[in-house]
Design a protein around this motif. Sequence first.
Motif, PDB file in Angstrom:
ATOM      1  N   ALA A  75       0.836  -1.208   0.000  1.00  0.00           N
ATOM      2  CA  ALA A  75       0.000   0.000   0.000  1.00  0.00           C
ATOM      3  C   ALA A  75       0.871   1.260   0.000  1.00  0.00           C
ATOM      4  O   ALA A  75       0.559   2.253  -0.683  1.00  0.00           O
ATOM      5  CB  ALA A  75      -0.934  -0.013   1.207  1.00  0.00           C
ATOM      6  N   ALA A  76       1.980   1.241   0.761  1.00  0.00           N
ATOM      7  CA  ALA A  76       2.888   2.395   0.773  1.00  0.00           C
ATOM      8  C   ALA A  76       3.518   2.606  -0.601  1.00  0.00           C
ATOM      9  O   ALA A  76       3.641   3.741  -1.076  1.00  0.00           O
ATOM     10  CB  ALA A  76       3.974   2.187   1.825  1.00  0.00           C
ATOM     11  N   ALA A  77       3.916   1.532  -1.258  1.00  0.00           N
ATOM     12  CA  ALA A  77       4.495   1.660  -2.597  1.00  0.00           C
ATOM     13  C   ALA A  77       3.466   2.186  -3.579  1.00  0.00           C
ATOM     14  O   ALA A  77       3.782   3.001  -4.466  1.00  0.00           O
ATOM     15  CB  ALA A  77       5.030   0.306  -3.061  1.00  0.00           C
ATOM     16  N   ASP A  78       2.213   1.725  -3.444  1.00  0.00           N
ATOM     17  CA  ASP A  78       1.146   2.201  -4.336  1.00  0.00           C
ATOM     18  C   ASP A  78       0.883   3.684  -4.121  1.00  0.00           C
ATOM     19  O   ASP A  78       0.694   4.451  -5.080  1.00  0.00           O
ATOM     20  CB  ASP A  78      -0.119   1.382  -4.065  1.00  0.00           C
ATOM     21  N   ARG A  79       0.885   4.130  -2.871  1.00  0.00           N
ATOM     22  CA  ARG A  79       0.673   5.563  -2.599  1.00  0.00           C
ATOM     23  C   ARG A  79       1.844   6.387  -3.157  1.00  0.00           C
ATOM     24  O   ARG A  79       1.650   7.469  -3.724  1.00  0.00           O
ATOM     25  CB  ARG A  79       0.518   5.780  -1.093  1.00  0.00           C
ATOM     26  N   SER A  80       3.075   5.890  -2.999  1.00  0.00           N
ATOM     27  CA  SER A  80       4.233   6.583  -3.564  1.00  0.00           C
ATOM     28  C   SER A  80       4.111   6.711  -5.073  1.00  0.00           C
ATOM     29  O   SER A  80       4.417   7.767  -5.654  1.00  0.00           O
ATOM     30  CB  SER A  80       5.518   5.838  -3.193  1.00  0.00           C
ATOM     31  N   ASN A  81       3.632   5.662  -5.724  1.00  0.00           N
ATOM     32  CA  ASN A  81       3.441   5.714  -7.172  1.00  0.00           C
ATOM     33  C   ASN A  81       2.367   6.735  -7.551  1.00  0.00           C
ATOM     34  O   ASN A  81       2.499   7.452  -8.560  1.00  0.00           O
ATOM     35  CB  ASN A  81       3.066   4.320  -7.675  1.00  0.00           C
ATOM     36  N   ASP A  82       1.292   6.809  -6.755  1.00  0.00           N
ATOM     37  CA  ASP A  82       0.244   7.810  -7.029  1.00  0.00           C
ATOM     38  C   ASP A  82       0.798   9.228  -6.927  1.00  0.00           C
ATOM     39  O   ASP A  82       0.491  10.090  -7.758  1.00  0.00           O
ATOM     40  CB  ASP A  82      -0.915   7.622  -6.047  1.00  0.00           C
TER      41      ASP A  82
ATOM     42  N   LEU B 100       8.459   5.160  -0.422  1.00  0.00           N
ATOM     43  CA  LEU B 100       9.133   4.067  -1.121  1.00  0.00           C
ATOM     44  C   LEU B 100      10.106   3.343  -0.185  1.00  0.00           C
ATOM     45  O   LEU B 100      10.170   2.105  -0.173  1.00  0.00           O
ATOM     46  CB  LEU B 100       9.870   4.620  -2.337  1.00  0.00           C
ATOM     47  N   LEU B 101      10.854   4.114   0.612  1.00  0.00           N
ATOM     48  CA  LEU B 101      11.762   3.500   1.585  1.00  0.00           C
ATOM     49  C   LEU B 101      10.985   2.707   2.636  1.00  0.00           C
ATOM     50  O   LEU B 101      11.425   1.634   3.071  1.00  0.00           O
ATOM     51  CB  LEU B 101      12.616   4.571   2.259  1.00  0.00           C
ATOM     52  N   LEU B 102       9.835   3.245   3.053  1.00  0.00           N
ATOM     53  CA  LEU B 102       9.000   2.530   4.016  1.00  0.00           C
ATOM     54  C   LEU B 102       8.515   1.201   3.426  1.00  0.00           C
ATOM     55  O   LEU B 102       8.515   0.168   4.114  1.00  0.00           O
ATOM     56  CB  LEU B 102       7.798   3.395   4.416  1.00  0.00           C
ATOM     57  N   ALA B 103       8.126   1.223   2.146  1.00  0.00           N
ATOM     58  CA  ALA B 103       7.669  -0.006   1.491  1.00  0.00           C
ATOM     59  C   ALA B 103       8.780  -1.050   1.445  1.00  0.00           C
ATOM     60  O   ALA B 103       8.550  -2.236   1.717  1.00  0.00           O
ATOM     61  CB  ALA B 103       7.179   0.314   0.077  1.00  0.00           C
ATOM     62  N   ILE B 104       9.995  -0.610   1.129  1.00  0.00           N
ATOM     63  CA  ILE B 104      11.131  -1.541   1.077  1.00  0.00           C
ATOM     64  C   ILE B 104      11.422  -2.107   2.460  1.00  0.00           C
ATOM     65  O   ILE B 104      11.677  -3.307   2.630  1.00  0.00           O
ATOM     66  CB  ILE B 104      12.366  -0.834   0.495  1.00  0.00           C
ATOM     67  N   ALA B 105      11.373  -1.244   3.477  1.00  0.00           N
ATOM     68  CA  ALA B 105      11.650  -1.691   4.844  1.00  0.00           C
ATOM     69  C   ALA B 105      10.601  -2.702   5.319  1.00  0.00           C
ATOM     70  O   ALA B 105      10.940  -3.723   5.936  1.00  0.00           O
ATOM     71  CB  ALA B 105      11.706  -0.490   5.784  1.00  0.00           C
ATOM     72  N   LEU B 106       9.335  -2.428   5.028  1.00  0.00           N
ATOM     73  CA  LEU B 106       8.276  -3.351   5.444  1.00  0.00           C
ATOM     74  C   LEU B 106       8.398  -4.697   4.735  1.00  0.00           C
ATOM     75  O   LEU B 106       8.190  -5.750   5.345  1.00  0.00           O
ATOM     76  CB  LEU B 106       6.904  -2.725   5.176  1.00  0.00           C
ATOM     77  N   ALA B 107       8.734  -4.663   3.457  1.00  0.00           N
ATOM     78  CA  ALA B 107       8.919  -5.921   2.730  1.00  0.00           C
ATOM     79  C   ALA B 107      10.088  -6.718   3.293  1.00  0.00           C
ATOM     80  O   ALA B 107      10.056  -7.953   3.335  1.00  0.00           O
ATOM     81  CB  ALA B 107       9.124  -5.634   1.244  1.00  0.00           C
ATOM     82  N   ALA B 108      11.129  -6.001   3.741  1.00  0.00           N
ATOM     83  CA  ALA B 108      12.314  -6.687   4.267  1.00  0.00           C
ATOM     84  C   ALA B 108      12.051  -7.307   5.639  1.00  0.00           C
ATOM     85  O   ALA B 108      12.550  -8.405   5.932  1.00  0.00           O
ATOM     86  CB  ALA B 108      13.488  -5.710   4.348  1.00  0.00           C
TER      87      ALA B 108
END
Length: 379
Positions: free
Chosen positions: A56-63, A91-99
């Motif tokens: 969801a964070a990555a999707d919001r960053s893309n928006d 985007l960094l938050l999305a990467i951190a959550l995925a990790a």
Amino acid sequence: MPTPDPTPASSLPAHEDHLRALGLPLMIAPSTRRRELLSRSAGVSAALAVAGTGLAAADRSNDYTTALLERVGPDSDPDLLAAPEPIVQLLLLAIALAAIAPLVGWLVSKTARRARPAIGSALGLVSLIALVVVPHVAFDPHDGPTHRTTLLAAAAVLVGTYTGLGSLVRWSARRVRRELTTMGPMVARVLPILMLAVLFLFFSVEIWQVMVELSWPRTFAVLGVVVALTVLLVGISTRDDILHELRDRGPEHPLRRGERVNLVMVPVVATLIQAALFATLVFFFFLTLGWIAVPDVTETRWTLRPLNDTGGLLFGLPVSVTLLRVSLMLAVFSALNLAAAAASDAAHKARFVRPMLDEVVRGLAAREAYLRARRRGGR
């Protein structure tokens, strides 16, 4: 390291863990699997909740990025760090959550299984609700996975936990490691004989002319047919072998349908893992052989088309797309050949299939010990 066989006096959980280690989770009583459903699904639910929030964070960053490009124009090169929206931060938050999602899942799983049953079930329920709700609460509902997706994911987690899918995945991973360490004897026995026939195919002009004309969808369709034949052959031959074993060493307690499926699945998956690893080895062998022995001029003469018209090189590597397709085809054909040898060759069956059938017998013995432990415990 294999799990040691529990003694007759071992606790009921020890017998259940032993069955899971053997890849036989469906041998565990349905009532036990239902009772432990929430606690055993807690880790996967928590990991998926974290990963869904990252999505969801990555999707919001893309928006935000799309809106920024619409404001400044598609041909500009905006500074994302200077943008009023937190594009880079999201985007960094999305990467951190995925990790950290796997780590969170592991910690929650350990906590739920070591806690008292009521606490473990409560933690599993909270994790399941988080999987459905958190990605939509943390951001707008249109960001990340939809409500339907999270509900389906929650249902899939429950079904997978009840059927022991996680235990089967862990067993398969251990099996892959084991097969990697014992590939030598099988390769030394099977590969030289197979090469006598397959090498002629590799250096046959016709297969290159066939593969150069195939699109990728047709290529995958052909590969899928051969893979399906391999799975069918392995399944039928393994079922027949196990039925023979059951006639000779029938269990004291009749097997349920799910237990029969699980009993057949273990040697089938083990054989398919062997075939997949062998096919991977054959694939890289022919890819390397083609790179060395089939120069561009020869490939052009065989395919009757310039190299640029056959898909060119693959990601800049000195390997053509046609060579890749030929190698894939010969690899899956080799896996089918290995499955046929496992079904018909007595020497191959004695060396590689017999140990798997012995594991089936060991699994039946573990099931009988588990049922005796249940009777002693009055469950």
